[in-house]
Write an enzyme that holds these catalytic residues in place. Structure first.
Site, PDB file in Angstrom:
ATOM      1  CD  GLU A  44      -2.602   1.094   2.724  1.00 32.41           C
ATOM      2  OE1 GLU A  44      -3.597   1.835   2.816  1.00 32.41           O
ATOM      3  OE2 GLU A  44      -2.264   0.279   3.614  1.00 32.41           O
ATOM      4  CE  LYS A 131      -7.391   1.737   2.987  1.00 28.01           C
ATOM      5  NZ  LYS A 131      -6.195   2.059   3.817  1.00 28.01           N
ATOM      6  CB  CYS A 165      -4.940  -1.533   4.236  1.00 25.89           C
ATOM      7  SG  CYS A 165      -4.124  -1.558   5.859  1.00 25.89           S
TER       8      CYS A 165
END
Length: 307
Positions: A44, A131, A165
């Site tokens: 990430e 995200k 994540c």
């Protein structure tokens, strides 16, 4: 291609130094290729950085001038997608000839996003995923993605996809990925907790797919002199300790987490294991109950100003 070598790259960003980051990226992609990898997954925010330990001057009801300037510096490290930096990455990937999934900080107008970029082995940019839900203080510096970037590009090695994540704790997002037929579920992260491994095993078992999760390994010394994370200023202070892993569709650990150093881990991925796994569990097929449960996914871009 029935069997491929997958790689997870565990490395940290040279914070606030895009030029050095791109040099390191080039070297790491080359190192993964030398290990025989057909697919390399990066952590990430590898390009752009994850400045762990900063608060950007945020307090309830106020922001500091110093925090605003730190955000300015952070935004300068972000990349536009598409754009010249993506073209540079494409050239690097094409020179090496492997598929790459890369975590970046993306800038679009005045907003930053935490994104994953997908590249084919020929260097073609295949798409991005933003995200959907930044976690906690991340929401101060990153915007929210929408359903238009639920990328699941089909490649000559299989269908790529995944989540970033803590998005991996969103069951609806996981189900959307399974519905797209993801075979190589790529999970860039900076979550270095011990519980991350069983999380990835659960996803592999649930989706009957290979899971490749790459986490950063980062020390305070990876940042500039005026980077002052709350964890301390000693150069060898570990901010993100790693924990990258590769999991089979039956939940077996093919590459176990390594902590405390940068590394590249590889594993042989036999796609026939996906079919073997779905023999008794296909959560979007014979193990689903659409007469009781269904998921509606809005994949339209969400724009405030519409022409």
């Amino acid at each position: 291609m029935d069997t491929v070598i997958g790689a997870v790259v565990q490395a940290g960003t040279p914070l606030f130094d895009k030029a050095r980051t791109f040099e390191k990226l080039r070297d790491l992609i080359g190192d993964a290729a030398k290990r025989g990898a057909a697919l390399a997954v990066f952590p990430e925010a590898f390009v752009g950085g994850y400045p762990k330990g900063l608060d950007f001057g945020v307090r309830l009801g106020s922001r500091s001038a110093e925090g605003r300037d730190m955000f300015r510096r952070y935004a300068e490290q972000a990349i536009t997608v598409p754009g010249p930096d993506v073209d540079t990455i494409s050239e690097v990937v094409a020179d090496v000839g492997i598929h790459v999934v890369l975590g970046v900080v993306e800038r679009d107008g005045g907003t930053l996003y935490c994104s994953s970029l997908y590249f084919s082995a020929t260097g073609n940019f295949l798409g991005k995923h933003r995200k959907l839900m930044p976690t906690a203080l991340e929401r101060v510096v990153w915007g929210f993605g929408d359903g238009s970037t639920l990328a699941a590009p089909a490649t000559d090695i299989g269908v790529l996809g995944g989540a970033i994540c803590w998005e991996n704790y969103m069951p609806q997002l996981r189900l959307a990925m399974y519905g797209k037929g993801v075979e190589f579920y790529c999970a860039p992260t900076v979550d270095d907790r011990d519980v991350w491994l069983p999380t990835m095993q659960t996803i592999a078992l649930e989706g009957r797919c290979f899971v490749l999760s790459a986490c950063q390994y980062m020390e305070r010394g990876d940042g500039p002199a005026d980077y002052h994370p709350i964890q301390g200023d000693a150069p060898d202070t570990v901010l993100i300790r790693g924990g990258s892993c590769i999991i089979s569709p039956m939940g077996e650990v093919l590459a176990a987490p390594v902590f405390g150093r940068e590394c590249i881990q590889t594993a042989e991925l036999d796609k026939a294991d996906i079919t073997r796994g779905k023999y008794d569990l296909d959560v979007v097929g014979h193990y689903a109950r659409p007469d009781i449960f269904s998921l509606s996914v809005n994949e339209n871009p969400q724009k405030i100003v519409k022409p």
